[in-house]
Design a protein around this motif. Structure first.
Motif, PDB file in Angstrom:
ATOM      1  N   PRO A 140      66.171 137.243 -35.798  1.00 21.50           N
ATOM      2  CA  PRO A 140      65.716 137.386 -37.181  1.00 21.50           C
ATOM      3  C   PRO A 140      66.178 136.256 -38.098  1.00 21.50           C
ATOM      4  O   PRO A 140      65.747 136.165 -39.237  1.00 21.50           O
ATOM      5  CB  PRO A 140      66.311 138.726 -37.621  1.00 21.50           C
ATOM      6  N   PHE A 141      67.041 135.382 -37.579  1.00 19.69           N
ATOM      7  CA  PHE A 141      67.584 134.303 -38.401  1.00 19.69           C
ATOM      8  C   PHE A 141      66.908 132.978 -38.063  1.00 19.69           C
ATOM      9  O   PHE A 141      67.468 132.116 -37.392  1.00 19.69           O
ATOM     10  CB  PHE A 141      69.100 134.210 -38.225  1.00 19.69           C
ATOM     11  N   THR A 142      65.663 132.852 -38.552  1.00 22.50           N
ATOM     12  CA  THR A 142      64.923 131.601 -38.387  1.00 22.50           C
ATOM     13  C   THR A 142      64.429 131.148 -39.762  1.00 22.50           C
ATOM     14  O   THR A 142      64.379 131.939 -40.714  1.00 22.50           O
ATOM     15  CB  THR A 142      63.703 131.787 -37.454  1.00 22.50           C
ATOM     16  N   LYS A 147      61.832 131.946 -45.077  1.00 22.43           N
ATOM     17  CA  LYS A 147      60.790 131.534 -46.036  1.00 22.43           C
ATOM     18  C   LYS A 147      59.905 132.713 -46.419  1.00 22.43           C
ATOM     19  O   LYS A 147      59.649 132.963 -47.602  1.00 22.43           O
ATOM     20  CB  LYS A 147      59.953 130.410 -45.423  1.00 22.43           C
ATOM     21  N   ARG A 148      59.445 133.481 -45.426  1.00 23.56           N
ATOM     22  CA  ARG A 148      58.538 134.588 -45.703  1.00 23.56           C
ATOM     23  C   ARG A 148      59.227 135.678 -46.515  1.00 23.56           C
ATOM     24  O   ARG A 148      58.653 136.208 -47.457  1.00 23.56           O
ATOM     25  CB  ARG A 148      57.985 135.157 -44.398  1.00 23.56           C
ATOM     26  N   VAL A 149      60.466 136.025 -46.161  1.00 26.51           N
ATOM     27  CA  VAL A 149      61.201 137.063 -46.898  1.00 26.51           C
ATOM     28  C   VAL A 149      61.437 136.609 -48.337  1.00 26.51           C
ATOM     29  O   VAL A 149      61.265 137.389 -49.280  1.00 26.51           O
ATOM     30  CB  VAL A 149      62.530 137.406 -46.188  1.00 26.51           C
ATOM     31  N   THR A 150      61.817 135.356 -48.517  1.00 26.93           N
ATOM     32  CA  THR A 150      62.070 134.836 -49.866  1.00 26.93           C
ATOM     33  C   THR A 150      60.802 134.865 -50.716  1.00 26.93           C
ATOM     34  O   THR A 150      60.837 135.277 -51.878  1.00 26.93           O
ATOM     35  CB  THR A 150      62.627 133.403 -49.783  1.00 26.93           C
ATOM     36  N   ILE A 151      59.682 134.468 -50.136  1.00 30.08           N
ATOM     37  CA  ILE A 151      58.424 134.468 -50.882  1.00 30.08           C
ATOM     38  C   ILE A 151      58.044 135.886 -51.297  1.00 30.08           C
ATOM     39  O   ILE A 151      57.681 136.141 -52.451  1.00 30.08           O
ATOM     40  CB  ILE A 151      57.295 133.810 -50.058  1.00 30.08           C
ATOM     41  N   ILE A 152      58.136 136.831 -50.364  1.00 35.06           N
ATOM     42  CA  ILE A 152      57.747 138.208 -50.676  1.00 35.06           C
ATOM     43  C   ILE A 152      58.656 138.815 -51.735  1.00 35.06           C
ATOM     44  O   ILE A 152      58.190 139.453 -52.683  1.00 35.06           O
ATOM     45  CB  ILE A 152      57.715 139.060 -49.394  1.00 35.06           C
ATOM     46  N   LEU A 153      59.961 138.593 -51.609  1.00 33.10           N
ATOM     47  CA  LEU A 153      60.880 139.136 -52.615  1.00 33.10           C
ATOM     48  C   LEU A 153      60.660 138.481 -53.981  1.00 33.10           C
ATOM     49  O   LEU A 153      60.760 139.147 -55.014  1.00 33.10           O
ATOM     50  CB  LEU A 153      62.334 138.970 -52.157  1.00 33.10           C
ATOM     51  N   ALA A 154      60.336 137.207 -53.997  1.00 30.67           N
ATOM     52  CA  ALA A 154      60.059 136.527 -55.268  1.00 30.67           C
ATOM     53  C   ALA A 154      58.784 137.079 -55.909  1.00 30.67           C
ATOM     54  O   ALA A 154      58.730 137.298 -57.130  1.00 30.67           O
ATOM     55  CB  ALA A 154      59.937 135.025 -55.047  1.00 30.67           C
ATOM     56  N   ILE A 187      71.346 132.036 -40.300  1.00 34.06           N
ATOM     57  CA  ILE A 187      70.728 130.909 -39.591  1.00 34.06           C
ATOM     58  C   ILE A 187      71.802 129.932 -39.119  1.00 34.06           C
ATOM     59  O   ILE A 187      71.760 129.449 -37.977  1.00 34.06           O
ATOM     60  CB  ILE A 187      69.685 130.206 -40.489  1.00 34.06           C
ATOM     61  N   SER A 188      72.792 129.651 -39.974  1.00 32.34           N
ATOM     62  CA  SER A 188      73.849 128.720 -39.567  1.00 32.34           C
ATOM     63  C   SER A 188      74.699 129.315 -38.446  1.00 32.34           C
ATOM     64  O   SER A 188      75.083 128.607 -37.511  1.00 32.34           O
ATOM     65  CB  SER A 188      74.710 128.309 -40.754  1.00 32.34           C
ATOM     66  N   LEU A 189      74.993 130.611 -38.508  1.00 35.52           N
ATOM     67  CA  LEU A 189      75.733 131.260 -37.418  1.00 35.52           C
ATOM     68  C   LEU A 189      74.915 131.250 -36.128  1.00 35.52           C
ATOM     69  O   LEU A 189      75.475 131.036 -35.036  1.00 35.52           O
ATOM     70  CB  LEU A 189      76.094 132.698 -37.792  1.00 35.52           C
ATOM     71  N   GLN A 190      73.614 131.493 -36.233  1.00 39.75           N
ATOM     72  CA  GLN A 190      72.745 131.481 -35.055  1.00 39.75           C
ATOM     73  C   GLN A 190      72.738 130.097 -34.431  1.00 39.75           C
ATOM     74  O   GLN A 190      72.783 129.960 -33.208  1.00 39.75           O
ATOM     75  CB  GLN A 190      71.327 131.892 -35.443  1.00 39.75           C
ATOM     76  N   ARG A 191      72.692 129.059 -35.280  1.00 36.20           N
ATOM     77  CA  ARG A 191      72.686 127.686 -34.779  1.00 36.20           C
ATOM     78  C   ARG A 191      73.986 127.399 -34.033  1.00 36.20           C
ATOM     79  O   ARG A 191      73.988 126.807 -32.942  1.00 36.20           O
ATOM     80  CB  ARG A 191      72.511 126.708 -35.950  1.00 36.20           C
TER      81      ARG A 191
END
Length: 197
Positions: A140-142, A147-154, A187-191
């Motif tokens: 889930p951390f991509t 981007k999609r979650v941020t757009i929808i919440l905005a 995302i940084s932890l996943q990386r």
């Protein structure tokens, strides 16, 4: 199966359920919106006939428009002002308001409710797309999920600004910012995790 895979499987299962629920809600709201739009147009088209039905219902005591326009014995809906107080500078609109004010007011509110339901259905479709994306992605951390979650919440925050007021819009903006930061950290932890493998 290690702990990470178990948690990832739970996330994918939640997203599958969320996708199904949002799909069902989308369909229900869309059908309701279409019905509202059709009925709103019918009320507009009925004109004087609709007003006569409202007048008969008032005489029978089923509907009361003395204090609030739209009060009924089963449901109390405050629609603002009585039709007799409405005025338009456009002669044809004023003639319609004089001839059949109830059909104009009720038709407007029903049509507006249908439009609001369409907007909510589109938002549900966008929420469904987030569930589908998280279910499809390996984690889930991509960047796509972020981007999609941020757009929808905005967009939801913007809708709050235009409908519910600046207080809820501010809370929505704070939630958007917090979720964006959380996903960015994930995302940084996943990386880092991927680099250690």
């Amino acid at each position: 199966m290690n702990e990470e895979n178990v948690k990832l499987a739970k996330i994918k299962k939640s997203c599958r359920i969320g996708k199904k629920v949002s799909t069902v809600l989308f369909v229900v709201l869309l059908v309701g919106a279409v019905c509202m739009l059709i009925y709103g147009i019918k009320v507009f088209a009925d004109g004087k006939k609709f007003d006569d039905q409202i007048t008969s219902a008032q005489a029978a005591g089923i509907i009361s428009t003395s204090d609030e326009f739209g009060s009924a014995s089963a449901v109390n809906i405050n629609l603002g002002s009585l039709p007799s107080t409405l005025h338009s500078d456009i002669p044809s609109v004023q003639a319609a308001l004089d001839d059949h004010p109830y059909s104009i007011v009720y038709g407007s509110y029903i049509t507006f409710a249908g439009v609001v339901m369409i907007i909510i259905s589109v938002m549900l479709l966008l929420v469904r797309s987030v569930f589908a994306l998280v279910e499809k992605e390996a984690t889930p951390f991509t960047a796509k999920v972020k981007k999609r979650v941020t757009i929808i919440l905005a967009v939801i925050s913007a809708l709050f600004l235009f409908t519910a007021g600046s207080g809820l819009a501010l809370i929505g903006a704070l939630v958007t910012w917090a979720v964006n930061a959380i996903i960015d950290y994930g995302i940084s932890l996943q990386r880092q995790y991927d680099e250690t493998l």
